[in-house]
Design a protein around this motif. Structure first.
Motif, PDB file in Angstrom:
ATOM      1  N   ALA A 526      41.146 -34.130  11.859  1.00 51.39           N
ATOM      2  CA  ALA A 526      41.951 -34.281  10.640  1.00 51.39           C
ATOM      3  C   ALA A 526      41.412 -35.483   9.870  1.00 51.39           C
ATOM      4  O   ALA A 526      41.289 -36.570  10.444  1.00 51.39           O
ATOM      5  CB  ALA A 526      43.414 -34.486  10.993  1.00 51.39           C
ATOM      6  N   PRO A 527      41.062 -35.307   8.608  1.00 53.12           N
ATOM      7  CA  PRO A 527      40.512 -36.432   7.832  1.00 53.12           C
ATOM      8  C   PRO A 527      41.488 -37.602   7.783  1.00 53.12           C
ATOM      9  O   PRO A 527      42.713 -37.416   7.795  1.00 53.12           O
ATOM     10  CB  PRO A 527      40.301 -35.830   6.439  1.00 53.12           C
ATOM     11  N   ILE A 528      40.943 -38.821   7.749  1.00 57.18           N
ATOM     12  CA  ILE A 528      41.773 -40.015   7.624  1.00 57.18           C
ATOM     13  C   ILE A 528      41.394 -40.740   6.336  1.00 57.18           C
ATOM     14  O   ILE A 528      40.259 -40.655   5.877  1.00 57.18           O
ATOM     15  CB  ILE A 528      41.611 -40.949   8.837  1.00 57.18           C
ATOM     16  N   ASP A 529      42.348 -41.453   5.775  1.00 57.83           N
ATOM     17  CA  ASP A 529      42.080 -42.170   4.532  1.00 57.83           C
ATOM     18  C   ASP A 529      41.371 -43.483   4.813  1.00 57.83           C
ATOM     19  O   ASP A 529      41.770 -44.246   5.716  1.00 57.83           O
ATOM     20  CB  ASP A 529      43.387 -42.443   3.782  1.00 57.83           C
ATOM     21  N   ARG A 541      40.038 -47.968  -3.673  1.00 54.41           N
ATOM     22  CA  ARG A 541      40.475 -46.588  -3.846  1.00 54.41           C
ATOM     23  C   ARG A 541      40.415 -45.885  -2.499  1.00 54.41           C
ATOM     24  O   ARG A 541      39.568 -46.203  -1.665  1.00 54.41           O
ATOM     25  CB  ARG A 541      39.572 -45.865  -4.841  1.00 54.41           C
ATOM     26  N   LYS A 542      41.309 -44.931  -2.288  1.00 50.58           N
ATOM     27  CA  LYS A 542      41.341 -44.215  -1.003  1.00 50.58           C
ATOM     28  C   LYS A 542      40.573 -42.901  -1.101  1.00 50.58           C
ATOM     29  O   LYS A 542      40.666 -42.177  -2.093  1.00 50.58           O
ATOM     30  CB  LYS A 542      42.781 -43.944  -0.577  1.00 50.58           C
ATOM     31  N   PHE A 543      39.821 -42.619  -0.039  1.00 48.77           N
ATOM     32  CA  PHE A 543      39.068 -41.370   0.078  1.00 48.77           C
ATOM     33  C   PHE A 543      39.266 -40.827   1.496  1.00 48.77           C
ATOM     34  O   PHE A 543      39.383 -41.602   2.445  1.00 48.77           O
ATOM     35  CB  PHE A 543      37.571 -41.599  -0.162  1.00 48.77           C
ATOM     36  N   PRO A 544      39.287 -39.488   1.665  1.00 49.89           N
ATOM     37  CA  PRO A 544      39.405 -38.916   3.018  1.00 49.89           C
ATOM     38  C   PRO A 544      38.055 -38.950   3.760  1.00 49.89           C
ATOM     39  O   PRO A 544      37.059 -38.434   3.244  1.00 49.89           O
ATOM     40  CB  PRO A 544      39.872 -37.484   2.767  1.00 49.89           C
ATOM     41  N   ALA A 553      28.704 -42.365   7.289  1.00 45.03           N
ATOM     42  CA  ALA A 553      30.044 -41.794   7.192  1.00 45.03           C
ATOM     43  C   ALA A 553      30.058 -40.851   6.004  1.00 45.03           C
ATOM     44  O   ALA A 553      29.346 -41.067   5.014  1.00 45.03           O
ATOM     45  CB  ALA A 553      31.093 -42.886   7.029  1.00 45.03           C
ATOM     46  N   GLY A 554      30.852 -39.798   6.099  1.00 45.06           N
ATOM     47  CA  GLY A 554      30.951 -38.827   5.019  1.00 45.06           C
ATOM     48  C   GLY A 554      32.362 -38.766   4.491  1.00 45.06           C
ATOM     49  O   GLY A 554      33.309 -38.532   5.257  1.00 45.06           O
ATOM     50  N   ILE A 555      32.539 -39.005   3.200  1.00 46.48           N
ATOM     51  CA  ILE A 555      33.863 -38.927   2.596  1.00 46.48           C
ATOM     52  C   ILE A 555      33.858 -37.815   1.554  1.00 46.48           C
ATOM     53  O   ILE A 555      32.828 -37.478   0.981  1.00 46.48           O
ATOM     54  CB  ILE A 555      34.283 -40.264   1.957  1.00 46.48           C
ATOM     55  N   ARG A 589      30.822 -31.945  -3.007  1.00 48.09           N
ATOM     56  CA  ARG A 589      32.016 -32.161  -2.183  1.00 48.09           C
ATOM     57  C   ARG A 589      32.033 -33.497  -1.445  1.00 48.09           C
ATOM     58  O   ARG A 589      33.081 -34.111  -1.293  1.00 48.09           O
ATOM     59  CB  ARG A 589      32.149 -31.033  -1.150  1.00 48.09           C
ATOM     60  N   TYR A 590      30.864 -33.931  -0.957  1.00 50.55           N
ATOM     61  CA  TYR A 590      30.837 -35.095  -0.079  1.00 50.55           C
ATOM     62  C   TYR A 590      29.956 -36.214  -0.613  1.00 50.55           C
ATOM     63  O   TYR A 590      29.003 -35.987  -1.362  1.00 50.55           O
ATOM     64  CB  TYR A 590      30.348 -34.699   1.316  1.00 50.55           C
TER      65      TYR A 590
END
Length: 623
Positions: A526-529, A541-544, A553-555, A589-590
């Motif tokens: 499950a993605p985390i912020d 800023r928040k990203f998953p 890391a991939g957001i 997307r990423y």
């Protein structure tokens, strides 16, 4: 006919009862045991005396069946029990001082970058700093490893020679350390922060000598990587399920890493035995022989790198095979006297497993020999064989289905055993005849930019596959000329097709796909912020966060990408501690971030989260 129908009815009814309520499993086992014994006794009456070759092949086939039957009986014995472990944390030490724990990270030729992750993760474990000592036991005696240890404030232990290999390395380290307990880690095994919290409490029982956790891997093994990614790691069955079954009778094996020991008991047995290349099995055996306990904590508390190629896997299994035979030859006669009957049976089963490679080779060769040379191997009518064999094989399938966990199936056991059989058969013969063989350390972080076919490794399987196809034709000619009967031909053809299926899979996985990265990418369930700033003092800023790799890391982003390639950003898991990174890739997307030039403090923060998010590619489900 009556026996066959009656046996199948009893098996079916007992299986349905066993599935409904586990307390009825014993009836399925009793019925299956009677059917199996009836079959194997009958088989001794079917030895062919038509020629010397027929007699020899008949004896070999019965020997293979006996090995399989012994394994099956021990399987029933082990998996009928349930391991009831009560979880214990270190809270039991609240009225006394926590023990001093020495972490021994064993290394020989692993890269500093790989070792650095394990070292820092060990330092990050939850435990009072004044009670935790981290030692890098460097049998390579490398200056760069010494510099790494000084940089991160841990101890560097070397020695003048490498006598005794890993066992000698650990014994030398134990002579230089003073802790009450010691944790053994391989260079690639990254411990989670809660490792000691989950394992230390069991030592409140003075009879506990060691606590073993499973070896689990954050990369794909060669079957997952080259064939199918949706299957368990081929070691999961032993590392998770067999170990738990063995723990129920206090026979859990030490597997060389991820184990916490009471030092005084290991010193009592004279340290790690150096008479074998699998010192881990030896130390566990000697501790059990002293009636000490081994506890198995079936949780993912440390992650390592699985053998990635067919060649690497074979080197590893060759070493394990020969080492287990050495242990049983050199330590078993004396150590077995201190074991219970259940423990002896468990260790015997471990030894018998390696001889199953010879069994598998016999099973692979028998239909080929019959169809190519028309050699009679069983002196019995096809009718009698079918009437007795069908209940026998159905009984084994039902037992396996009722007792086995989800990490193994008959099909995959057949494939795994076939993959190793030709080579491990040679390993067994070499060890039995005391031929000298080079010692191989399992390679880590293998990289291959181009795919290649491991012909030398899989050549025996290709030969067996070709012979199988040839045998189908020659068998057909014998059938046309009345030399063999249609039922005999069909039975051996079905047997041969079953074998060929596994041989083809083995040949398929021998093509090694390119490995262009050292670690495997970790996709989060499950993605985390996470928080990202474009300047050190800017707004976050928040990203998953979707995936995590060695230094990447991939957001995810939505709409237009807010960053440009090579842009420097500040990245944080908790919104407090920020790490410098650069944008390395973007798509619709990423966004991929690259961490570089992290100082010691930043790398500790990085590893805190890296270890937390490590997981296996396949989600393990306990039965």
């Amino acid at each position: 006919m009556i026996f066959c129908i009656s046996a199948l009815i009893l098996l079916g009814l007992s299986y349905l009862l066993a599935k409904k309520n586990k307390k009825y499993q014993k009836y399925l086992i009793i019925i299956n045991t009677m059917i199996a014994l009836n079959y194997i006794i009958w088989r001794f009456t079917t030895i062919s005396f038509s020629s010397v070759i027929s007699f020899i092949l008949g004896i070999l086939l019965i020997a293979a069946e006996l090995i399989g039957l012994c394994q099956f009986f021990t399987f029933q014995f082990l998996f009928l029990r349930k391991y009831n472990r009560k979880e214990k944390s270190w809270d039991c030490y609240k009225d006394q001082d926590l023990p001093v724990v020495d972490v021994l990270i064993c290394t020989y030729n692993e890269s500093p970058s790989l070792l650095k992750k394990t070292l820092v993760a060990a330092l990050n474990m939850h435990y009072p700093a004044d009670k935790l000592n981290v030692y890098v036991c460097d049998d390579g005696n490398r200056k760069e490893i010494g510099s790494l240890c000084r940089e991160y404030g841990c101890h560097w232990i070397t020695r003048q020679d490498t006598k005794g290999a890993k066992a000698g390395n650990i014994n030398h380290a134990l002579s230089k350390t003073t802790g009450d307990l010691f944790l053994v880690l391989d260079a690639d095994m990254i411990p989670k922060k809660e490792f000691l919290i989950k394992t230390l409490g069991y030592f409140a029982d003075e009879d506990v000598a060691f606590v073993q956790t499973p070896q689990v891997f954050y990369n794909m093994d060669m079957y997952q990587y080259n064939y199918r990614s949706d299957i368990p790691n081929e070691q999961d069955f032993f590392m998770r399920d067999v170990q738990e079954a063995r723990a129920a009778i206090n026979a859990v094996l030490h597997v060389g890493t991820n184990a916490l020991f009471r030092k005084k008991y290991v010193e009592e047995i004279g340290g790690y035995p150096t008479c074998s290349i699998t010192e881990d099995m030896g130390v566990g055996l000697l501790l059990h022989a002293k009636q000490y306990k081994g506890v198995f904590v079936n949780e993912e508390l440390a992650y390592g790198i699985s053998a990635q190629t067919y060649t690497d896997l074979l080197k590893q299994r060759d070493r394990w095979c020969r080492g287990n035979l050495q242990i049983m030859y050199k330590l078993w006669p004396k150590a077995s006297k201190g074991l219970s009957m259940a423990q002896r049976l468990a260790y015997f089963d471990g030894l018998l497993y390696w001889f199953s490679s010879i069994q598998k080779m016999i099973y692979l060769m028998m239909p080929i020999l019959f169809l190519i040379f028309a050699i009679p191997i069983i002196h019995a009518s096809v009718y009698d064989l079918i009437m007795l064999f069908i209940p026998f094989i159905i009984g084994q399938l039902l037992i396996f289905k009722a007792l086995s966990p989800k990490t193994r199936s008959i099909r995959w056991s057949h494939i795994y055993d076939t993959a190793m059989a030709p080579h491990l058969t040679v390993s067994i013969l070499k060890q039995l005849f005391k031929l000298k063989i080079a010692f191989h350390v399992t390679p880590k972080e293998t990289e291959y930019k181009k795919g290649y076919f491991q012909l030398r490794i899989v050549l025996p399987h290709i030969i067996l596959a070709v012979l199988s196809l040839v045998s189908w034709y020659t068998g057909y000619l014998y059938l046309e000329n009345g030399i063999i009967t249609l039922p005999s031909y069909l039975i051996n053809m079905m047997w041969s097709v079953f074998n060929l299926f596994a041989l083809i899979i083995c040949i398929y996985v021998a093509y090694q796909k390119p490995i262009t990265h050292k670690p495997e990418q970790i996709s989060l369930d499950a993605p985390i912020d996470v928080a990202i700033k474009t300047t050190a003092n800017g707004a976050a800023r928040k990203f998953p966060l979707h995936y995590y790799a060695d230094n990447k890391a991939g957001i995810a982003h939505y709409g237009r990408c807010p960053f440009s390639i090579h842009q420097q950003i500040w990245f944080s898991y908790d919104g407090i501690n920020y790490l410098k990174a650069r944008i390395s890739k973007t798509n619709s997307r990423y966004i991929e971030l690259l961490f570089a030039e992290l100082d010691n403090k930043e790398f500790h923060i990085y590893m805190n989260h890296y270890a937390e998010y490590l997981q296996t590619p396949y989600k393990f489900e306990q039965a």
